[in-house]
Design a protein around this motif. Structure first.
Motif, PDB file in Angstrom:
ATOM      1  N   ILE A 131       0.843  -1.202   0.000  1.00  0.00           N
ATOM      2  CA  ILE A 131       0.000   0.000   0.000  1.00  0.00           C
ATOM      3  C   ILE A 131       0.876   1.250   0.000  1.00  0.00           C
ATOM      4  CG2 ILE A 131      -1.602   1.378   1.384  1.00  0.00           C
ATOM      5  CD1 ILE A 131      -2.952  -0.935  -0.041  1.00  0.00           C
ATOM      6  N   PHE A 132       1.895   1.269   0.831  1.00  0.00           N
ATOM      7  CA  PHE A 132       2.765   2.434   0.906  1.00  0.00           C
ATOM      8  C   PHE A 132       3.603   2.588  -0.371  1.00  0.00           C
ATOM      9  CE2 PHE A 132       2.499   1.794   5.696  1.00  0.00           C
ATOM     10  CZ  PHE A 132       1.557   2.804   5.839  1.00  0.00           C
ATOM     11  N   ARG A 133       3.950   1.481  -0.977  1.00  0.00           N
ATOM     12  CA  ARG A 133       4.710   1.559  -2.243  1.00  0.00           C
ATOM     13  C   ARG A 133       3.881   2.174  -3.364  1.00  0.00           C
ATOM     14  NH1 ARG A 133       7.443  -4.511  -2.116  1.00  0.00           N
ATOM     15  NH2 ARG A 133       9.349  -3.938  -0.972  1.00  0.00           N
ATOM     16  N   GLN A 134       2.555   2.040  -3.265  1.00  0.00           N
ATOM     17  CA  GLN A 134       1.665   2.539  -4.307  1.00  0.00           C
ATOM     18  C   GLN A 134       0.998   3.860  -3.901  1.00  0.00           C
ATOM     19  OE1 GLN A 134       1.781   1.083  -7.152  1.00  0.00           O
ATOM     20  NE2 GLN A 134       2.975  -0.655  -6.386  1.00  0.00           N
ATOM     21  N   THR A 137       1.561  10.023  -3.617  1.00  0.00           N
ATOM     22  CA  THR A 137       2.840  10.719  -3.622  1.00  0.00           C
ATOM     23  C   THR A 137       3.923   9.693  -3.321  1.00  0.00           C
ATOM     24  OG1 THR A 137       1.825  12.759  -2.827  1.00  0.00           O
ATOM     25  CG2 THR A 137       4.207  12.551  -2.577  1.00  0.00           C
ATOM     26  N   GLU A 138       4.840   9.502  -4.267  1.00  0.00           N
ATOM     27  CA  GLU A 138       5.848   8.460  -4.108  1.00  0.00           C
ATOM     28  C   GLU A 138       6.672   8.695  -2.841  1.00  0.00           C
ATOM     29  OE1 GLU A 138       9.266   6.163  -6.770  1.00  0.00           O
ATOM     30  OE2 GLU A 138       8.227   7.925  -7.547  1.00  0.00           O
ATOM     31  N   LEU A 139       6.828   7.641  -2.062  1.00  0.00           N
ATOM     32  CA  LEU A 139       7.555   7.724  -0.798  1.00  0.00           C
ATOM     33  C   LEU A 139       8.957   7.133  -0.952  1.00  0.00           C
ATOM     34  CD1 LEU A 139       4.704   6.458   1.570  1.00  0.00           C
ATOM     35  CD2 LEU A 139       5.380   8.831   1.195  1.00  0.00           C
ATOM     36  N   SER A 140       9.913   7.720  -0.241  1.00  0.00           N
ATOM     37  CA  SER A 140      11.271   7.186  -0.234  1.00  0.00           C
ATOM     38  C   SER A 140      11.310   5.934   0.629  1.00  0.00           C
ATOM     39  CB  SER A 140      12.240   8.224   0.326  1.00  0.00           C
ATOM     40  OG  SER A 140      11.986   8.438   1.707  1.00  0.00           O
ATOM     41  N   PRO A 141      12.310   5.064   0.423  1.00  0.00           N
ATOM     42  CA  PRO A 141      12.408   3.853   1.271  1.00  0.00           C
ATOM     43  C   PRO A 141      12.398   4.150   2.773  1.00  0.00           C
ATOM     44  CG  PRO A 141      13.837   3.625  -0.625  1.00  0.00           C
ATOM     45  CD  PRO A 141      13.301   5.029  -0.680  1.00  0.00           C
ATOM     46  N   ILE A 144       8.812   4.987   3.777  1.00  0.00           N
ATOM     47  CA  ILE A 144       7.987   3.778   3.780  1.00  0.00           C
ATOM     48  C   ILE A 144       8.222   2.979   5.059  1.00  0.00           C
ATOM     49  CG2 ILE A 144       7.671   1.519   2.684  1.00  0.00           C
ATOM     50  CD1 ILE A 144       8.085   2.869  -0.012  1.00  0.00           C
ATOM     51  N   GLU A 145       9.482   2.854   5.449  1.00  0.00           N
ATOM     52  CA  GLU A 145       9.802   2.088   6.653  1.00  0.00           C
ATOM     53  C   GLU A 145       9.224   2.749   7.900  1.00  0.00           C
ATOM     54  OE1 GLU A 145      10.762  -0.861   8.973  1.00  0.00           O
ATOM     55  OE2 GLU A 145      11.009  -0.892   6.795  1.00  0.00           O
ATOM     56  N   HIS A 146       9.288   4.076   7.974  1.00  0.00           N
ATOM     57  CA  HIS A 146       8.720   4.785   9.123  1.00  0.00           C
ATOM     58  C   HIS A 146       7.214   4.571   9.194  1.00  0.00           C
ATOM     59  CE1 HIS A 146      12.568   6.466   9.801  1.00  0.00           C
ATOM     60  NE2 HIS A 146      12.512   7.445   8.930  1.00  0.00           N
ATOM     61  N   ARG A 147       6.543   4.715   8.059  1.00  0.00           N
ATOM     62  CA  ARG A 147       5.087   4.548   8.034  1.00  0.00           C
ATOM     63  C   ARG A 147       4.693   3.117   8.356  1.00  0.00           C
ATOM     64  NH1 ARG A 147       1.858   8.423   4.936  1.00  0.00           N
ATOM     65  NH2 ARG A 147       3.119  10.276   4.539  1.00  0.00           N
ATOM     66  N   LEU A 148       5.492   2.177   7.875  1.00  0.00           N
ATOM     67  CA  LEU A 148       5.191   0.768   8.108  1.00  0.00           C
ATOM     68  C   LEU A 148       5.323   0.418   9.595  1.00  0.00           C
ATOM     69  CD1 LEU A 148       4.482  -1.924   6.819  1.00  0.00           C
ATOM     70  CD2 LEU A 148       6.919  -2.297   6.397  1.00  0.00           C
TER      71      LEU A 148
END
Length: 282
Positions: A131-134, A137-141, A144-148
C-alpha cells in the motif's frame, strides 16, 4: 517531543470552550469568575498548559455543568499526560498521523468501514508495505519504513492482554478480492483477517457486490468512541490526508451512517465464509 498541543489536548480545550459558551460567559467573565487572567482561560481553551483535576472540577462547578459523566471523562483526559510511543515519530511523520495514534490509544472502542482496502489496524506487514509503495505521492524507502513501523505499532491496541480495544470493521468485498501484492500476500492477508476475527473483541462484517450501492459507499470512515458520546471522534481517510470531525451534528450523522452500513453487511459467520471462498479462488 512536540511543542504544539496534541490532538487530544486541543480537543480538551475545545470542550472547555463549549462548557463556557453554554454557561453564557465571555473569556473575560470566566477569568473573573475563576480568579485567573483572561490569557489563562484562552490558553486552556487552546490546549496549551495543563489543567489539574481540581481546577477542572472547579471550572465545571462555576460553569454550572451538571453532566457528571462528561466531567469525569474530561478529568481522565487531563490527568493522563503520559508521553505516548507515537511521539517518537514527531520529526518523521505528519501531525495528523500522531494524533490518530493518540486517538486510537485512548478510544473506548473503534469502528471502521472501508471499500477498497483492508483497514490499517488489520493489515499484515506485507500488505501495508505494498500500500505504501503505491501511495499517490511516491515515498522514499526510509519514509515507507517509518510509516510501516508506525502502522504496526498502532495495531498493538488490539493485542493488549488486559484491555484490548473492542473493534468492529465493515469491509467491502472489493477490498477482499483486490490482489494487493499478488496472490501470496493477499492469501496471508485474508488468513490474518480470519485469525483476528476469532478474537472475542473483534467483529468483522463484509458487504458483498450483490448488495449494490449502500450508504457511505466509496468512503473510508472511522469512528472512535470515547467514554461519553460528546467526546467521540470521526476521522476520514482522504487523498489529501486525515480529517477529524467532532461537532455534535457530525457525530450523530456518522453514528447513524454506520448503523445503516452494518444493516446491509453480512453477519460475522457469513463474512468468514466469504473470506474462505475468496481464498480458495486465489
Amino acid at each position: 517531543m512536540r511543542t504544539n498541543p496534541t490532538g487530544r489536548q486541543l480537543r480538551f480545550g475545545t470542550e472547555l470552550r463549549k462548557l463556557r459558551e453554554r454557561a453564557g460567559l465571555s473569556v473575560t467573565e470566566a477569568g473573573q469568575l475563576l480568579g485567573i487572567r483572561q490569557t489563562q482561560v484562552s490558553n486552556m481553551e487552546a490546549g496549551r498548559g495543563g489543567v489539574g483535576t481540581e481546577r477542572l472540577r472547579t471550572i465545571a462547578c462555576h460553569y454550572d455543568c451538571s453532566d457528571k459523566a462528561l466531567v469525569e471523562a474530561l478529568t481522565t483526559m487531563t490527568s493522563d499526560r503520559k508521553r505516548g510511543w507515537w511521539e517518537e515519530y514527531h520529526e518523521l511523520l505528519s501531525t495528523p498521523l500522531l494524533d490518530l495514534a493518540e486517538l486510537e490509544h485512548h478510544a473506548r472502542s473503534l469502528r471502521d468501514a472501508t471499500t477498497a482496502r483492508i483497514p490499517g489496524l488489520l493489515q499484515t506487514r506485507e500488505y501495508a508495505l505494498e500500500i505504501f509503495r503505491q501511495a499517490v505521492t511516491e515515498l522514499s524507502p526510509p519514509d515507507i519504513e517509518h510509516r510501516l513501523s508506525f502502522r504496526i505499532k498502532r495495531q498493538a491496541i488490539l493485542f493488549r492482554e488486559d484491555d484490548p480495544t473492542p473493534y468492529e470493521a465493515v469491509i467491502h468485498e472489493a477490498a477482499l478480492r483486490m490482489r494487493v501484492g499478488g496472490s501470496t500476500v493477499s492469501r496471508h492477508q485474508l488468513q490474518h483477517l480470519l485469525d483476528m476475527s476469532d478474537r472475542a473483541h473483534i467483529t468483522l462484517r463484509a458487504i458483498t457486490f450483490e448488495a449494490g450501492a449502500y450508504p457511505g459507499s466509496g468512503q473510508s470512515i472511522h469512528y472512535a468512541f470515547a467514554h461519553v458520546p460528546q467526546l467521540d471522534t470521526v476521522y476520514l481517510d482522504q487523498s489529501h490526508g486525515l480529517a477529524f470531525l467532532d461537532a455534535e451534528a457530525q457525530l450523530h450523522k456518522y453514528r447513524m451512517l454506520f448503523d445503516r452500513i452494518e444493516a446491509v453487511a453480512l453477519a460475522p459467520e457469513k463474512t468468514r465464509d466469504l473470506i474462505h471462498n475468496v481464498m480458495r479462488e486465489l
